[in-house]
Design an enzyme around this catalytic site. Structure first.
Site, PDB file in Angstrom:
ATOM      1  N   GLY A  35      -7.079  15.437  54.744  1.00  0.00           N
ATOM      2  CA  GLY A  35      -6.837  14.688  53.640  1.00  0.00           C
ATOM      3  C   GLY A  35      -7.625  15.202  52.412  1.00  0.00           C
ATOM      4  O   GLY A  35      -8.486  16.104  52.421  1.00  0.00           O
ATOM      5  N   LYS A  62      -8.317  27.519  64.691  1.00  0.00           N
ATOM      6  CA  LYS A  62      -9.539  26.730  64.484  1.00  0.00           C
ATOM      7  C   LYS A  62     -10.330  26.944  65.692  1.00  0.00           C
ATOM      8  O   LYS A  62     -11.723  27.275  65.300  1.00  0.00           O
ATOM      9  CB  LYS A  62      -9.222  25.121  64.383  1.00  0.00           C
ATOM     10  CG  LYS A  62      -8.696  24.707  63.157  1.00  0.00           C
ATOM     11  CD  LYS A  62      -8.470  23.334  63.028  1.00  0.00           C
ATOM     12  CE  LYS A  62      -7.636  23.028  61.653  1.00  0.00           C
ATOM     13  NZ  LYS A  62      -6.990  21.535  61.837  1.00  0.00           N
ATOM     14  N   GLY A 120     -11.250  19.445  58.411  1.00  0.00           N
ATOM     15  CA  GLY A 120     -11.338  18.780  57.026  1.00  0.00           C
ATOM     16  C   GLY A 120     -12.881  18.089  56.793  1.00  0.00           C
ATOM     17  O   GLY A 120     -13.521  18.983  56.002  1.00  0.00           O
TER      18      GLY A 120
HETATM   19  N1  LIG Z   1      -4.414  19.398  52.716  1.00  0.00           N
HETATM   20  C1  LIG Z   1      -5.385  19.370  53.630  1.00  0.00           C
HETATM   21  O1  LIG Z   1      -5.645  18.163  54.140  1.00  0.00           O
HETATM   22  C2  LIG Z   1      -6.190  20.575  54.350  1.00  0.00           C
HETATM   23  C3  LIG Z   1      -7.147  20.346  55.274  1.00  0.00           C
HETATM   24  C4  LIG Z   1      -7.963  21.472  55.541  1.00  0.00           C
HETATM   25  C5  LIG Z   1      -7.530  22.645  55.153  1.00  0.00           C
HETATM   26  N2  LIG Z   1      -6.487  22.692  54.196  1.00  0.00           N
HETATM   27  C6  LIG Z   1      -6.433  24.253  53.466  1.00  0.00           C
HETATM   28  O2  LIG Z   1      -6.530  24.347  51.967  1.00  0.00           O
HETATM   29  C7  LIG Z   1      -5.762  25.239  51.497  1.00  0.00           C
HETATM   30  C8  LIG Z   1      -5.010  24.423  50.348  1.00  0.00           C
HETATM   31  O3  LIG Z   1      -4.176  23.358  51.058  1.00  0.00           O
HETATM   32  P1  LIG Z   1      -3.619  22.092  50.124  1.00  0.00           P
HETATM   33  O4  LIG Z   1      -3.171  21.110  51.051  1.00  0.00           O
HETATM   34  O5  LIG Z   1      -4.385  21.910  48.760  1.00  0.00           O
HETATM   35  O6  LIG Z   1      -2.204  23.068  49.899  1.00  0.00           O
HETATM   36  P2  LIG Z   1      -1.348  22.380  48.324  1.00  0.00           P
HETATM   37  O7  LIG Z   1      -1.530  21.162  48.118  1.00  0.00           O
HETATM   38  O8  LIG Z   1       0.019  22.941  48.785  1.00  0.00           O
HETATM   39  O9  LIG Z   1      -1.931  23.071  47.018  1.00  0.00           O
HETATM   40  C9  LIG Z   1      -1.945  24.588  47.049  1.00  0.00           C
HETATM   41  C10 LIG Z   1      -2.288  25.110  45.771  1.00  0.00           C
HETATM   42  O10 LIG Z   1      -2.277  26.691  45.811  1.00  0.00           O
HETATM   43  C11 LIG Z   1      -1.412  27.007  44.621  1.00  0.00           C
HETATM   44  N3  LIG Z   1      -0.808  28.287  45.150  1.00  0.00           N
HETATM   45  C12 LIG Z   1      -0.035  28.442  46.209  1.00  0.00           C
HETATM   46  N4  LIG Z   1       0.449  29.644  46.364  1.00  0.00           N
HETATM   47  C13 LIG Z   1      -0.245  30.263  45.370  1.00  0.00           C
HETATM   48  C14 LIG Z   1      -0.007  31.863  45.127  1.00  0.00           C
HETATM   49  N5  LIG Z   1       0.642  32.366  45.685  1.00  0.00           N
HETATM   50  N6  LIG Z   1      -0.724  31.922  43.858  1.00  0.00           N
HETATM   51  C15 LIG Z   1      -1.367  31.232  43.045  1.00  0.00           C
HETATM   52  N7  LIG Z   1      -1.272  29.910  43.360  1.00  0.00           N
HETATM   53  C16 LIG Z   1      -0.876  29.475  44.502  1.00  0.00           C
HETATM   54  C17 LIG Z   1      -0.244  25.862  44.383  1.00  0.00           C
HETATM   55  O11 LIG Z   1       0.126  25.827  43.221  1.00  0.00           O
HETATM   56  P3  LIG Z   1       1.494  26.544  42.499  1.00  0.00           P
HETATM   57  O12 LIG Z   1       2.462  25.946  43.494  1.00  0.00           O
HETATM   58  O13 LIG Z   1       1.674  26.152  41.321  1.00  0.00           O
HETATM   59  O14 LIG Z   1       1.154  27.873  42.695  1.00  0.00           O
HETATM   60  C18 LIG Z   1      -1.228  24.611  44.444  1.00  0.00           C
HETATM   61  O15 LIG Z   1      -1.959  24.472  43.398  1.00  0.00           O
HETATM   62  C19 LIG Z   1      -4.741  25.825  52.645  1.00  0.00           C
HETATM   63  O16 LIG Z   1      -5.333  26.891  53.064  1.00  0.00           O
HETATM   64  C20 LIG Z   1      -4.903  24.674  53.762  1.00  0.00           C
HETATM   65  O17 LIG Z   1      -4.803  25.147  54.846  1.00  0.00           O
HETATM   66  C21 LIG Z   1      -5.829  21.863  53.640  1.00  0.00           C
END
Ligand SMILES: NC(=O)c1ccc[n+]([C@@H]2O[C@H](COP(=O)([O-])OP(=O)(O)OC[C@H]3O[C@@H](n4cnc5c(N)ncnc54)[C@H](OP(=O)(O)O)[C@@H]3O)[C@@H](O)[C@H]2O)c1
Ligand SMILES: NC(=O)c1ccc[n+]([C@@H]2O[C@H](COP(=O)([O-])OP(=O)(O)OC[C@H]3O[C@@H](n4cnc5c(N)ncnc54)[C@H](OP(=O)(O)O)[C@@H]3O)[C@@H](O)[C@H]2O)c1
Lengths: 427, 427
Positions: free
Chosen positions: A307, A209, A138
């Site tokens: 985060g 990763k 991150g």
């Molecule tokens: N959270 C972390 O700390 C973190 C760290 C490093 C990397 N990441 C990566 O960042 C990415 C996002 O993570 P996040 O934690 O932000 O996830 P999240 O909070 O679950 O948000 C996902 C977003 O994508 C939308 N979405 C999901 N599937 C979709 C689809 N098929 N079509 C259109 N919209 C869709 C969801 O909205 P709807 O449900 O309304 O569609 C939501 O707005 C992932 O690849 C994750 O591995 C996250």
């Protein structure tokens, strides 16, 4: 400077929302360094999500659930994919490149699995830049650092704690003597671990990763599913007690290390790490990547592994570099065709054998070590409390994984050995 | 890509020789990533130096002791200054920019003192790029990281161990209970410390480095001579004993920290650092820079602070970015006119008072603390071995430097106090 960026954002949850927040609050400063970036459109499934509606209140951003509203819009020159998964996300990323839109993503699984395909697409669309700083650790700028600070250097090892959930769990087990099951439950109750914790505790998150870092560091694409991966599910409190005897602790590491000039071992495993090593000093949810190289000798990068804001900051770093026209290319570093994967690497190992106490055990372990060509470095034995469940630890001299595996397979067949021995590399 | 680089190298000693080595051994790899860099000419005083002659054996490089052989050569488009000092080096750097040649330098003193002048020159010569990665913490890519990974973030603190000699000395004092004089002599015998160690032990080396990082992190140029700087010469073994009681150690740090939205304190001092803080885990000649910020919370960058290849690697990183046309600009980050220097910062302090034991001492210290408006957090007293030389330590609640100074000035006047009390910030 590459002119104003009109962004189409796919996914606006934890990370996506953070990106909108930062771009909004830092707009003046970003303009002052030549970056003019606007989130023009957002695509999610649930466009009525109250958190999303509140976030975009007062913004001129359009929200849609139709991918083509972004992909087919010629005024959008940059797609940011923060949905996750490898199905819809893959479609979106591949189509965006084909439409000559720059792409930024935090999707480690997508990248780790499809680096060669993405590279081919980028080669066919040379104006497109691809940023993925947020996909590994991150808030640590490890992708850009590998892209830009090791070009004149020669790497010999990348080793990192790249999963905060398991590092939190291992740190708790070490400090409080708590059991694996107890710390997992606590991590789940706190929302650190998922109800199905497999991606974390079985090491699959780290697998993706280290595949990405191995490509950047050694020029070789390793399909993640081929990476030998051991999670933390078999680690017991007693392993921390033995590690302590050794002046060490246990960390789940992703490792890519040169085994010769043109071969590299890539694996994920809990590792015995001396507490004097900087990796052994990183506790809780923090991450670290340590890089050993010819010129720099040792460089360690420590920070938040996940985060909202740390991860969104990495996405913004990609946006800034895009806006300033300074994104390194090729995206995944140059490819070195001659580099082979050689996972039967040599090292020292920790082997824990659970057995019923009895006569001749040390001799028996010694025999099987000898048959595998392994020289034993030490035998450790904590005071025995239950003669039917004795954990004995052997540390080896330098030996190959296959030799240690052979010794463990032989030991597992002995009547007094209760389960296949657990073996961990020693850093 | 900005085309082939024809380099004129001023100074070819420890670092310069390393640069020639790396460029030679990595020429194929560098070409493969679009960097075509040749050291066309070298300028030193002693062109017959046997080490230099051996290094350049078989190279088409011209050696000269006449600066104009490089500066007046229109075919040279990049000058690398690795001579050191602020006289000749300044001439060379300023003239090179005026001749529209790119400049790379490792010269912290030159940069720290002349950032505004260099900025003005660069503004007048907008095609010129200026790289100085090697000027702070040899092998740690801290300059580029601050330039490229914190644009969307808001820094609140930069704190670093940026001098390997003094960190080596302090680590020895801590581990072996050795005296300051003994470790200084040992460091000198080993060639780690100069015969005249002032630049290291009095903190001037760190002073220049924190000035450079403060500009990048907070947008403000602080003339190094105005930075309050305390070296390690007054640190005694007893300070490590007291630090240990506090679960801490002592590190010489350069610190720049926000005291309000538009004010920053910049200083160099030995600091009481908890051993749980990542800064407290970095021993020996290693360096670390720890960055606290709004988005990333905490990021630490650890590595070699000096040495031929780590430092030369940083110079090569600048060459690579130049060759790829991705050097960030403005060189020293954007300037924030509104930021003020406010060195009367607030924090907790460690105050050691050396005195003759007697009655009423605690009351007396308490009175002077109260008069300075300081609330005492704890009084520490190791077992007394010599009643005429008692070291008593007081730790304060949050107070301003000026208050602590006032208390110490008052204490210094008391008959039973033997020398001006030593006070150190607590991290
Ligand atoms: N959270 C972390 O700390 C973190 C760290 C490093 C990397 N990441 C990566 O960042 C990415 C996002 O993570 P996040 O934690 O932000 O996830 P999240 O909070 O679950 O948000 C996902 C977003 O994508 C939308 N979405 C999901 N599937 C979709 C689809 N098929 N079509 C259109 N919209 C869709 C969801 O909205 P709807 O449900 O309304 O569609 C939501 O707005 C992932 O690849 C994750 O591995 C996250
Ligand atoms: N060494 C490190 O680990 C390190 C780390 C970070 C930064 N730096 C910085 O890197 C720079 C170079 O350090 P270094 O350790 O490489 O120094 P060095 O080994 O003493 O080499 C200095 C070189 O510059 C030449 N030189 C000195 N003064 C000159 C002059 N007036 N005119 C022409 N040539 C001159 C010397 O050759 P002649 O004597 O023949 O002229 C020699 O080739 C300094 O700014 C230093 O602060 C060094």
């Amino acid at each position: 400077m590459s002119g104003p960026l009109r962004i189409g954002l796919f996914g606006c949850g934890t990370v996506g929302g953070g990106v909108v927040d930062i771009l909004t609050s830092r707009v003046g400063y970003l303009r002052s360094v030549g970056v003019d970036a606007t989130v023009a459109k957002v695509c999610v499934r649930n466009t009525k999500n109250p958190a999303l509606v509140a976030l975009l209140q007062g913004h001129a951003t359009t929200v849609s659930s139709n991918y083509d509203d972004i992909l087919e819009d010629p005024s959008i020159n940059c797609v940011i994919e923060l949905m996750g998964g490898v199905t819809d996300a893959k479609d979106v990323v591949f189509k965006a490149i084909a439409k000559n839109k720059h792409v930024i993503t935090a999707n480690k699984a997508l990248i780790a699995n499809f680096m060669p395909d993405i590279t081919a697409l980028l080669t066919a669309h040379p104006s497109v830049r691809f940023g993925y700083e947020a996909s590994v650790c991150g808030g640590i700028p490890i992708i850009h650092t590998l892209q830009s600070s090791y070009t004149g250097d020669g790497l010999t090892e990348i080793a990192g704690i790249m999963n905060g959930t398991t590092n939190y769990m291992l740190s708790k087990m070490e400090k409080e003597g708590a059991s694996y099951d107890a710390v997992l439950k606590e991590a789940q109750d706190l929302g650190f671990a998922e109800a199905n914790p497999s991606a974390d505790v079985d090491g699959f998150d780290v697998q993706a990763k280290i595949a990405i870092l191995a490509k950047l560091g050694f020029g070789v694409h390793v399909p993640p599913a081929t990476i030998p991966t051991t999670g933390i599910t078999r680690i017991k409190t007693v392993d921390f007690e033995y590690a302590k005897l050794m002046g060490a602790t246990i960390k789940l590491l992703g490792i890519a290390k040169a085994t010769s000039a043109d071969a590299v071992a890539v694996f994920v495993s809990p590792v015995i790490v001396p507490t004097t090593n900087v990796i052994g000093t990183v506790h809780g949810a923090s991450n670290i990547v340590n890089i050993v190289s010819a010129n720099c000798i040792n460089g360690a990068y420590v920070g938040q592994g996940a985060g909202r804001f740390p991860t969104a900051n990495s996405v913004v770093n990609d946006i800034v570099r895009l806006g300033q026209g300074v994104v390194p290319s090729p995206a995944f570093g140059s490819t070195r065709e001659q580099v082979k994967i050689e996972n039967d690497y040599a090292g020292r190992f920790y082997v824990r054998v659970r057995l019923n106490d009895g006569l001749g055990i040390v001799r028996s372990i010694g025999t099987h070590a000898e048959e595998a060509g392994i020289s034993i470095d030490s035998i450790l034995q904590l005071p025995i409390t239950d003669r039917n469940n004795v954990d004995t630890v052997v540390t080896t001299d330098v030996a190959k994984v296959s030799q240690v595996q052979r010794m463990c397979d032989a030991l597992a067949k002995l009547s007094f050995v209760q389960e296949p021995p657990l073996f961990l590399p020693i850093l």
